[in-house]
Design a protein around this motif. Structure first.
Motif, PDB file in Angstrom:
ATOM      1  N   VAL A  58      31.653  30.964  35.687  1.00  0.00           N
ATOM      2  CA  VAL A  58      31.743  29.627  36.258  1.00  0.00           C
ATOM      3  C   VAL A  58      33.063  29.497  37.004  1.00  0.00           C
ATOM      4  CG1 VAL A  58      30.289  28.534  34.514  1.00  0.00           C
ATOM      5  CG2 VAL A  58      32.745  28.604  34.168  1.00  0.00           C
ATOM      6  N   ALA A  59      33.112  28.609  37.976  1.00  0.00           N
ATOM      7  CA  ALA A  59      34.336  28.313  38.716  1.00  0.00           C
ATOM      8  C   ALA A  59      34.585  26.816  38.627  1.00  0.00           C
ATOM      9  CB  ALA A  59      34.193  28.746  40.167  1.00  0.00           C
ATOM     10  N   ASN A 114      39.689  28.400  39.902  1.00  0.00           N
ATOM     11  CA  ASN A 114      39.795  28.815  38.509  1.00  0.00           C
ATOM     12  C   ASN A 114      38.467  29.414  38.081  1.00  0.00           C
ATOM     13  OD1 ASN A 114      42.471  27.703  38.007  1.00  0.00           O
ATOM     14  ND2 ASN A 114      41.475  25.738  38.263  1.00  0.00           N
ATOM     15  N   GLN A 115      38.460  30.702  37.745  1.00  0.00           N
ATOM     16  CA  GLN A 115      37.225  31.384  37.374  1.00  0.00           C
ATOM     17  C   GLN A 115      37.253  31.770  35.901  1.00  0.00           C
ATOM     18  OE1 GLN A 115      36.784  34.619  40.119  1.00  0.00           O
ATOM     19  NE2 GLN A 115      36.229  33.255  41.796  1.00  0.00           N
ATOM     20  N   TYR A 132      36.708  32.065  28.722  1.00  0.00           N
ATOM     21  CA  TYR A 132      37.710  33.111  28.847  1.00  0.00           C
ATOM     22  C   TYR A 132      38.141  33.188  30.302  1.00  0.00           C
ATOM     23  CZ  TYR A 132      36.086  34.520  24.261  1.00  0.00           C
ATOM     24  OH  TYR A 132      35.757  34.536  22.938  1.00  0.00           O
ATOM     25  N   ASN A 133      39.450  33.175  30.552  1.00  0.00           N
ATOM     26  CA  ASN A 133      39.980  33.285  31.897  1.00  0.00           C
ATOM     27  C   ASN A 133      39.577  34.640  32.463  1.00  0.00           C
ATOM     28  OD1 ASN A 133      41.628  33.728  34.175  1.00  0.00           O
ATOM     29  ND2 ASN A 133      43.146  32.302  33.386  1.00  0.00           N
ATOM     30  N   LYS A 134      38.878  34.610  33.574  1.00  0.00           N
ATOM     31  CA  LYS A 134      38.346  35.856  34.147  1.00  0.00           C
ATOM     32  C   LYS A 134      39.459  36.812  34.554  1.00  0.00           C
ATOM     33  CE  LYS A 134      35.030  37.571  37.459  1.00  0.00           C
ATOM     34  NZ  LYS A 134      34.182  37.259  38.584  1.00  0.00           N
ATOM     35  N   ARG A 135      40.567  36.307  35.051  1.00  0.00           N
ATOM     36  CA  ARG A 135      41.672  37.168  35.485  1.00  0.00           C
ATOM     37  C   ARG A 135      42.285  37.928  34.316  1.00  0.00           C
ATOM     38  NH1 ARG A 135      44.573  32.737  38.910  1.00  0.00           N
ATOM     39  NH2 ARG A 135      42.955  32.424  40.459  1.00  0.00           N
ATOM     40  N   SER A 136      42.476  37.267  33.198  1.00  0.00           N
ATOM     41  CA  SER A 136      43.130  37.922  32.066  1.00  0.00           C
ATOM     42  C   SER A 136      42.145  38.673  31.175  1.00  0.00           C
ATOM     43  CB  SER A 136      43.897  36.897  31.229  1.00  0.00           C
ATOM     44  OG  SER A 136      43.011  35.954  30.681  1.00  0.00           O
ATOM     45  N   SER A 137      40.843  38.550  31.425  1.00  0.00           N
ATOM     46  CA  SER A 137      39.827  39.175  30.585  1.00  0.00           C
ATOM     47  C   SER A 137      39.300  40.491  31.153  1.00  0.00           C
ATOM     48  CB  SER A 137      38.642  38.223  30.400  1.00  0.00           C
ATOM     49  OG  SER A 137      39.047  37.029  29.820  1.00  0.00           O
TER      50      SER A 137
END
Length: 67
Positions: free
Chosen positions: A19-20, A35-36, A51-56
């Motif tokens: 989701v965004a 924000n993804q 879960y934050n897509k960037r940090s996951s």
């Protein structure tokens, strides 16, 4: 060995989707969805975690959800 599952109901049946969302301030006014997130939801009770897509990246999200 302890069985892992949803922290609310114990089910091992989950679904995930991307989701965004908009942030605050100018990005909200311009509807910029920068924000993804990955959302993991229990198919039995509906409990969900974001879960934050960037940090996951590189990790197994379902393993995080099931503990």
């Amino acid at each position: 060995m302890e069985q892992k599952g949803c922290i609310k109901c114990g089910s091992r049946d989950a679904d995930k989707k991307e989701v965004a969302m908009t942030g605050t301030g100018l990005s909200k006014m311009l509807d910029i969805q920068n924000n993804q997130f990955l959302v993991v939801s229990c198919k039995n009770c509906g409990y969900s975690e974001f879960y934050n897509k960037r940090s996951s990246k590189g990790s197994n999200i379902l393993d995080l959800f099931f503990g």
